[in-house]
Design a protein around this motif. Structure first.
Motif, mmCIF file in Angstrom:
data_model
loop_
_atom_site.group_PDB
_atom_site.id
_atom_site.type_symbol
_atom_site.label_atom_id
_atom_site.label_comp_id
_atom_site.label_asym_id
_atom_site.label_seq_id
_atom_site.Cartn_x
_atom_site.Cartn_y
_atom_site.Cartn_z
ATOM 1 N N TYR A 123 -8.693 30.229 1.198
ATOM 2 C CA TYR A 123 -7.423 29.641 0.784
ATOM 3 C C TYR A 123 -7.256 28.317 1.495
ATOM 4 C CZ TYR A 123 -2.361 29.040 0.145
ATOM 5 O OH TYR A 123 -1.115 28.548 -0.176
ATOM 6 N N GLN A 124 -7.024 27.264 0.712
ATOM 7 C CA GLN A 124 -6.821 25.929 1.248
ATOM 8 C C GLN A 124 -5.420 25.463 0.861
ATOM 9 O OE1 GLN A 124 -9.144 24.258 3.223
ATOM 10 N NE2 GLN A 124 -10.302 26.184 3.128
ATOM 11 N N LYS A 125 -4.674 25.027 1.849
ATOM 12 C CA LYS A 125 -3.251 24.732 1.639
ATOM 13 C C LYS A 125 -2.904 23.357 2.201
ATOM 14 C CE LYS A 125 1.139 26.610 3.498
ATOM 15 N NZ LYS A 125 1.689 27.774 4.212
ATOM 16 N N PHE A 126 -2.269 22.550 1.373
ATOM 17 C CA PHE A 126 -1.705 21.288 1.825
ATOM 18 C C PHE A 126 -0.204 21.510 1.891
ATOM 19 C CE2 PHE A 126 -0.090 16.995 1.566
ATOM 20 C CZ PHE A 126 -1.023 16.249 2.279
ATOM 21 N N TRP A 127 0.321 21.653 3.115
ATOM 22 C CA TRP A 127 1.703 22.100 3.218
ATOM 23 C C TRP A 127 2.692 20.968 3.422
ATOM 24 C CZ3 TRP A 127 -0.510 25.477 7.509
ATOM 25 C CH2 TRP A 127 -0.712 24.759 8.685
ATOM 26 N N GLN A 128 3.929 21.290 3.027
ATOM 27 C CA GLN A 128 5.038 20.379 3.269
ATOM 28 C C GLN A 128 5.466 20.614 4.717
ATOM 29 O OE1 GLN A 128 8.536 20.481 3.812
ATOM 30 N NE2 GLN A 128 8.607 18.266 3.510
ATOM 31 N N PRO A 129 5.442 19.584 5.575
ATOM 32 C CA PRO A 129 5.590 19.791 7.020
ATOM 33 C C PRO A 129 6.871 20.493 7.445
ATOM 34 C CG PRO A 129 4.789 17.581 6.570
ATOM 35 C CD PRO A 129 5.166 18.171 5.252
ATOM 36 N N ALA A 130 7.995 20.220 6.782
ATOM 37 C CA ALA A 130 9.265 20.799 7.223
ATOM 38 C C ALA A 130 9.360 22.287 6.894
ATOM 39 C CB ALA A 130 10.435 20.040 6.608
ATOM 40 N N SER A 131 9.026 22.652 5.676
ATOM 41 C CA SER A 131 9.185 24.042 5.238
ATOM 42 C C SER A 131 7.938 24.885 5.468
ATOM 43 C CB SER A 131 9.516 24.088 3.745
ATOM 44 O OG SER A 131 8.411 23.642 2.980
ATOM 45 N N ARG A 132 6.769 24.242 5.568
ATOM 46 C CA ARG A 132 5.464 24.893 5.643
ATOM 47 C C ARG A 132 5.118 25.657 4.375
ATOM 48 N NH1 ARG A 132 3.037 24.728 10.610
ATOM 49 N NH2 ARG A 132 1.744 26.541 10.145
ATOM 50 N N PHE A 133 5.903 25.462 3.307
ATOM 51 C CA PHE A 133 5.506 25.937 1.993
ATOM 52 C C PHE A 133 4.347 25.079 1.501
ATOM 53 C CE2 PHE A 133 9.661 28.103 1.522
ATOM 54 C CZ PHE A 133 9.230 29.291 0.941
ATOM 55 N N ALA A 134 3.623 25.591 0.515
ATOM 56 C CA ALA A 134 2.490 24.846 -0.025
ATOM 57 C C ALA A 134 2.968 23.753 -0.966
ATOM 58 C CB ALA A 134 1.552 25.792 -0.773
ATOM 59 N N LEU A 135 2.667 22.493 -0.617
ATOM 60 C CA LEU A 135 2.842 21.420 -1.585
ATOM 61 C C LEU A 135 1.869 21.676 -2.734
ATOM 62 C CD1 LEU A 135 4.508 18.777 -1.820
ATOM 63 C CD2 LEU A 135 2.501 17.568 -0.982
ATOM 64 N N THR A 136 0.685 22.109 -2.370
ATOM 65 C CA THR A 136 -0.295 22.692 -3.287
ATOM 66 C C THR A 136 -1.188 23.599 -2.449
ATOM 67 O OG1 THR A 136 -0.330 20.781 -4.782
ATOM 68 C CG2 THR A 136 -2.204 22.259 -4.883
ATOM 69 N N GLY A 137 -1.505 24.760 -2.986
ATOM 70 C CA GLY A 137 -2.416 25.681 -2.320
ATOM 71 C C GLY A 137 -3.368 26.282 -3.340
ATOM 72 N N VAL A 138 -4.621 26.457 -2.971
ATOM 73 C CA VAL A 138 -5.628 27.000 -3.883
ATOM 74 C C VAL A 138 -6.363 28.146 -3.201
ATOM 75 C CG1 VAL A 138 -7.695 26.541 -5.237
ATOM 76 C CG2 VAL A 138 -5.943 24.760 -5.015
ATOM 77 N N PHE A 139 -6.413 29.286 -3.878
ATOM 78 C CA PHE A 139 -7.147 30.453 -3.398
ATOM 79 C C PHE A 139 -8.318 30.672 -4.350
ATOM 80 C CE2 PHE A 139 -8.250 34.575 -1.967
ATOM 81 C CZ PHE A 139 -7.583 34.832 -0.772
ATOM 82 N N VAL A 140 -9.539 30.640 -3.813
ATOM 83 C CA VAL A 140 -10.748 30.875 -4.604
ATOM 84 C C VAL A 140 -11.398 32.160 -4.112
ATOM 85 C CG1 VAL A 140 -13.026 30.020 -5.253
ATOM 86 C CG2 VAL A 140 -11.114 28.415 -5.001
ATOM 87 N N ALA A 141 -11.575 33.123 -5.013
ATOM 88 C CA ALA A 141 -12.201 34.406 -4.679
ATOM 89 C C ALA A 141 -13.470 34.575 -5.506
ATOM 90 C CB ALA A 141 -11.238 35.558 -4.924
ATOM 91 N N ARG A 142 -14.563 34.836 -4.805
ATOM 92 C CA ARG A 142 -15.861 34.997 -5.464
ATOM 93 C C ARG A 142 -16.259 36.461 -5.469
ATOM 94 N NH1 ARG A 142 -21.515 32.142 -3.406
ATOM 95 N NH2 ARG A 142 -22.712 32.416 -5.344
ATOM 96 N N PHE A 143 -16.449 36.994 -6.679
ATOM 97 C CA PHE A 143 -16.881 38.378 -6.839
ATOM 98 C C PHE A 143 -18.317 38.391 -7.347
ATOM 99 C CE2 PHE A 143 -12.304 38.401 -7.069
ATOM 100 C CZ PHE A 143 -11.937 39.529 -6.346
ATOM 101 N N ALA A 144 -18.923 39.558 -7.405
ATOM 102 C CA ALA A 144 -20.320 39.660 -7.833
ATOM 103 C C ALA A 144 -20.505 39.165 -9.263
ATOM 104 C CB ALA A 144 -20.795 41.104 -7.706
ATOM 105 N N ASP A 145 -19.484 39.343 -10.094
ATOM 106 C CA ASP A 145 -19.628 39.005 -11.510
ATOM 107 C C ASP A 145 -18.654 37.942 -11.999
ATOM 108 O OD1 ASP A 145 -17.386 40.525 -11.200
ATOM 109 O OD2 ASP A 145 -17.772 41.868 -12.891
ATOM 110 N N ALA A 146 -17.867 37.344 -11.114
ATOM 111 C CA ALA A 146 -16.868 36.378 -11.567
ATOM 112 C C ALA A 146 -16.328 35.581 -10.395
ATOM 113 C CB ALA A 146 -15.720 37.092 -12.286
#
Length: 263
Positions: A170-193
């Motif tokens: 999970y890679q997150k570029f956060w908004q400094p005041a709230s620490r919410f994600a300005l944008t966040g991306v979660f990449v999960a790699r499985f055996a078939d997808a």
């Protein structure tokens, strides 16, 4: 804040009975609900605290699934999931500040479905299943748009079941005041997808980036997404960043999440 009654049942059955009353509302971690009440944007007649229900807390592994009780705090996930699902633990460890992590819960976060919350991206990228007393809801069906889910009014989350991927980040570029994600991306790699979920960027809330999934299924490399352009028309534009900026962050963070999983 308007006056309300507070009850703290110790069993799920008692909680469901209390929530069946008119204008009753569940209280999980309270990290969103309490500020909402203070701002007088909500006025329930009764709050039903779920914190004393031990059956809704804790982690367990069964049938290759990481099962997390809905009232498990972010801090607990960060501490106890590290050897099972490291990317999920890392994500939880960087939500908000220590106060938020020790009070906020996974079930509360998912039920609220804030468009910039971290957990929805992990649930969607993992292909997790949300469990309620009435049914099981696939992640792809659960998120219905900004602050909306497939939950019925009298329905609460009891558990979230995560398939454990081969690797994830999970890679997150956060908004400094709230620490919410300005944008966040979660990449999960499985055996078939490969599944890619993006939070904080779209006006429709968390979403799967299927073009990136297809490209990464062919070749799991940052180069596979460098040429992809995420349209910016439906992206959030506010004082923190334009829609095109968030679209660019989506591509950059996806590539970083892939790179983090390579030797």
């Amino acid at each position: 804040m308007h006056a309300f009654d507070l009850v703290s049942p110790t069993t799920l059955e008692d909680a469901l009975t209390a929530l069946a009353e008119e204008e009753a509302q569940p209280l999980a971690g309270g990290q969103t609900l309490i500020p909402t009440l203070k701002s007088r944007l909500a006025a329930p007649s009764k709050l039903v605290s779920l914190r004393a229900i031990r059956d809704l807390q804790g982690l367990r592994v069964t049938d290759d699934l990481l099962c997390i009780g809905a009232m498990t705090t972010h801090a607990t996930v960060a501490a106890q999931a590290r050897d099972i699902y490291p990317a999920l633990a890392d994500m939880a460890a960087n939500i908000g500040d220590p106060a938020v992590r020790n009070r906020g819960t996974i079930g509360g976060s998912l039920a609220n479905n804030d468009p910039s919350a971290c957990y929805p991206s992990a649930v969607l990228a993992s292909g997790a299943t949300i469990i309620t007393p009435q049914r099981s809801i696939a992640a792809d069906e659960f998120f219905q748009g900004m602050f909306f889910t497939d939950l019925e009014e009298d329905e609460i989350i009891t558990e979230v079941r995560f398939p454990i991927p081969v690797s994830a980040s999970y890679q997150k570029f956060w908004q400094p005041a709230s620490r919410f994600a300005l944008t966040g991306v979660f990449v999960a790699r499985f055996a078939d997808a490969v599944r890619v979920a993006v939070t904080g960027a779209s006006e429709a809330g968390v979403f799967r980036w299927q073009d990136a999934e297809a490209a990464l299924a062919d070749e799991f490399s940052p180069n596979s997404v460098e040429a992809l352009a995420r349209p910016s028309e439906d992206m959030i534009a506010d004082l923190h960043g334009s829609g095109s900026y968030r679209a660019h962050l989506t591509q950059v963070l996806t590539a970083r999440a892939v790179a983090a999983q390579l030797p």
